[in-house]
Each structure stands twice: as structure tokens, then as C-alpha cells.
Design a protein around this motif. Structure first.
Motif, mmCIF file in Angstrom:
data_model
loop_
_atom_site.group_PDB
_atom_site.id
_atom_site.type_symbol
_atom_site.label_atom_id
_atom_site.label_comp_id
_atom_site.label_asym_id
_atom_site.label_seq_id
_atom_site.Cartn_x
_atom_site.Cartn_y
_atom_site.Cartn_z
ATOM 1 N N ILE A 10 26.536 -3.806 -15.172
ATOM 2 C CA ILE A 10 25.613 -2.740 -15.545
ATOM 3 C C ILE A 10 26.419 -1.674 -16.279
ATOM 4 O O ILE A 10 27.478 -1.248 -15.819
ATOM 5 N N ILE A 11 25.903 -1.264 -17.445
ATOM 6 C CA ILE A 11 26.585 -0.287 -18.271
ATOM 7 C C ILE A 11 25.643 0.864 -18.621
ATOM 8 O O ILE A 11 24.425 0.733 -18.520
ATOM 9 N N CYS A 12 26.242 1.975 -19.033
ATOM 10 C CA CYS A 12 25.468 3.144 -19.447
ATOM 11 C C CYS A 12 26.217 3.823 -20.589
ATOM 12 O O CYS A 12 27.317 3.403 -20.957
ATOM 13 N N ALA A 13 25.649 4.883 -21.124
ATOM 14 C CA ALA A 13 26.286 5.597 -22.235
ATOM 15 C C ALA A 13 27.505 6.381 -21.770
ATOM 16 O O ALA A 13 28.584 6.268 -22.333
ATOM 17 N N GLY A 14 27.332 7.180 -20.736
ATOM 18 C CA GLY A 14 28.420 8.035 -20.290
ATOM 19 C C GLY A 14 28.134 9.485 -20.608
ATOM 20 O O GLY A 14 26.991 9.866 -20.842
ATOM 21 N N ASN A 15 29.190 10.286 -20.643
ATOM 22 C CA ASN A 15 29.070 11.735 -20.786
ATOM 23 C C ASN A 15 28.113 12.257 -19.721
ATOM 24 O O ASN A 15 28.382 12.100 -18.550
ATOM 25 N N SER A 16 26.979 12.816 -20.093
ATOM 26 C CA SER A 16 26.039 13.343 -19.096
ATOM 27 C C SER A 16 25.127 12.256 -18.529
ATOM 28 O O SER A 16 24.322 12.522 -17.652
ATOM 29 N N GLU A 17 25.266 11.049 -19.027
ATOM 30 C CA GLU A 17 24.391 9.964 -18.578
ATOM 31 C C GLU A 17 25.210 8.896 -17.856
ATOM 32 O O GLU A 17 25.438 7.809 -18.370
ATOM 33 N N ASN A 18 25.654 9.251 -16.662
ATOM 34 C CA ASN A 18 26.430 8.357 -15.818
ATOM 35 C C ASN A 18 25.627 7.959 -14.591
ATOM 36 O O ASN A 18 24.784 8.721 -14.126
ATOM 37 N N PHE A 19 25.926 6.780 -14.078
ATOM 38 C CA PHE A 19 25.321 6.271 -12.849
ATOM 39 C C PHE A 19 26.433 5.682 -11.995
ATOM 40 O O PHE A 19 27.365 5.079 -12.527
ATOM 41 N N SER A 20 26.320 5.819 -10.692
ATOM 42 C CA SER A 20 27.371 5.348 -9.791
ATOM 43 C C SER A 20 27.587 3.840 -9.890
ATOM 44 O O SER A 20 28.667 3.346 -9.621
ATOM 45 N N PHE A 21 26.575 3.111 -10.314
ATOM 46 C CA PHE A 21 26.629 1.649 -10.365
ATOM 47 C C PHE A 21 26.880 1.108 -11.771
ATOM 48 O O PHE A 21 26.813 -0.094 -11.993
ATOM 49 N N ALA A 22 27.150 1.994 -12.739
ATOM 50 C CA ALA A 22 27.276 1.554 -14.131
ATOM 51 C C ALA A 22 28.580 2.038 -14.752
ATOM 52 O O ALA A 22 29.076 3.117 -14.442
ATOM 53 N N GLN A 23 29.113 1.218 -15.644
ATOM 54 C CA GLN A 23 30.334 1.568 -16.358
ATOM 55 C C GLN A 23 29.960 2.197 -17.705
ATOM 56 O O GLN A 23 29.203 1.610 -18.478
ATOM 57 N N PRO A 24 30.469 3.385 -18.007
ATOM 58 C CA PRO A 24 30.144 4.029 -19.283
ATOM 59 C C PRO A 24 30.805 3.325 -20.470
ATOM 60 O O PRO A 24 31.932 2.854 -20.377
ATOM 61 N N MET A 25 30.059 3.274 -21.587
ATOM 62 C CA MET A 25 30.543 2.620 -22.792
ATOM 63 C C MET A 25 30.709 3.569 -23.965
ATOM 64 O O MET A 25 31.317 3.210 -24.964
ATOM 65 N N GLY A 26 30.138 4.764 -23.903
ATOM 66 C CA GLY A 26 30.235 5.703 -25.021
ATOM 67 C C GLY A 26 28.861 6.070 -25.537
ATOM 68 O O GLY A 26 27.883 5.377 -25.294
ATOM 69 N N VAL A 27 28.806 7.154 -26.274
ATOM 70 C CA VAL A 27 27.552 7.667 -26.803
ATOM 71 C C VAL A 27 27.411 7.259 -28.266
ATOM 72 O O VAL A 27 28.355 7.383 -29.043
#
Length: 180
Positions: free
Chosen positions: A2-19
Motif C-alpha cells: 500500500i502506497i500514498c503520496a506523502g508530505n501531508s498525506e501519510n497513512f500508518s499502513f502506507a509507504q509514501p512515494m512523493g507528490v
């Protein structure tokens, strides 16, 4: 994975990939080259072109990269600007991606004519990378705003609640899938 954007859009279960498209493409490509995931699920927020309502949860496996100039016939592209990992032929809401947030409701409602319903800055890059590496992928989005002159203010106002709704939805879906 599970991935997400990052910065202000983080989730405990997801790895950030960048905006945005570029950061996401670079970081996800690097990840896939060194530790290719079995699947990719992107979790993020999105703006609605008009049909999806605030705080709706939308799942999709189809993304486009259509710039606003295309809608007014002021630009064209020789590139394939739609990608899907949907193999079931179920109708998907298409998620448009650009490095810009749309703020013209009159113009963006034209996206609906093409079956494009929401926008998220990263999803097109994620599906293109997934397609390149043969990885099944999809996305889950929560609507934070409409694509109008209040887009940024509404995004800021609704962002925390949208992240809470996304987290609850994803955790519920994981439990459903693991109890089968």
C-alpha cells in the motif's frame, strides 16, 4: 504493498512515494527495480469534477493524463494518455492526473463527457509504472473538494476527515479480504 503520496498525506499502513507525477514515477520505479511488490494499492484524496460528492470513497484501476488545454481543443498529445489495470471490464471511474489542481468548474465538467470523474496528482504515474513492471494495481480515493475556485480551501478544510475515512475504508477492506 500500500502506497500514498506523502508530505501531508501519510497513512500508518502506507509507504509514501512523493507528490505529483514526477516524484511518484521516480520513487516507485526505484522501488520496483530493487524490491518489486506483488501488488500496488494507492490510497489518496481527490477532487471531483462534479458527480462524486464530498467524502465519497472511490475505487479505480483506470487513470488518464489529460491537460485542461485538451478540453478546449488547444493541445494534443501523441502519447497514450489513458492506462488501466482493470482486467474485469467493470466500469471504472477514470482518475485524471496532472501536476496542477483544477479550479475552473465550467471547464472541468467537460471531463465527465469522457468518463473522467475525479482528479488525483499521482495515480496516472502509479498505473503506468505498475503496467511497465506487470504489477496488479488500483487506487482508493476520498473526495475532498470540487474542482472550482474553492478547491484549495476545501481541500485544506476536508483533508483530515478524508484521511480518517480512507483509513477506515482500507482497514475494513483488508479485514474483508483476509477473512475469506
Amino acid at each position: 504493498m500500500i502506497i500514498c503520496a506523502g508530505n501531508s498525506e501519510n497513512f500508518s499502513f502506507a509507504q509514501p512515494m512523493g507528490v505529483g507525477l514526477v516524484e511518484t514515477a521516480m520513487n516507485l520505479t526505484r522501488l520496483c527495480l530493487f524490491d518489486k511488490p506483488e501488488f500496488l494499492l494507492f490510497v489518496g484524496t481527490a477532487g471531483s469534477y462534479g458527480d462524486a460528492k464530498l467524502f465519497d470513497i472511490i475505487e479505480s484501476k483506470t487513470a488518464s493524463n489529460i491537460e485542461l488545454a485538451f478540453l478546449s481543443n488547444d493541445a494534443y498529445t501523441p502519447l497514450d494518455n489513458v492506462v488501466t489495470t482493470n482486467i474485469t471490464n467493470e466500469k471504472d471511474i477514470v482518475v485524471n492526473s496532472s501536476n496542477y489542481i483544477s479550479t475552473n468548474a465550467e471547464l472541468t465538467k467537460n471531463f465527465l463527457k469522457f468518463g473522467v470523474g475525479i482528479e488525483n496528482m499521482e495515480f496516472f504515474a502509479i498505473l503506468k509504472i505498475a503496467q511497465e513492471f506487470g504489477i496488479p494495481a488500483g487506487g482508493v480515493f476520498c473526495i475532498t473538494n470540487y474542482t472550482d475556485e474553492n478547491a484549495h480551501e476545501d481541500f485544506i478544510k476536508n483533508h483530515e476527515k478524508a484521511k480518517e475515512l480512507l483509513e477506515a475504508h482500507v482497514i475494513k477492506r483488508i479485514k474483508e479480504l483476509t477473512s475469506v
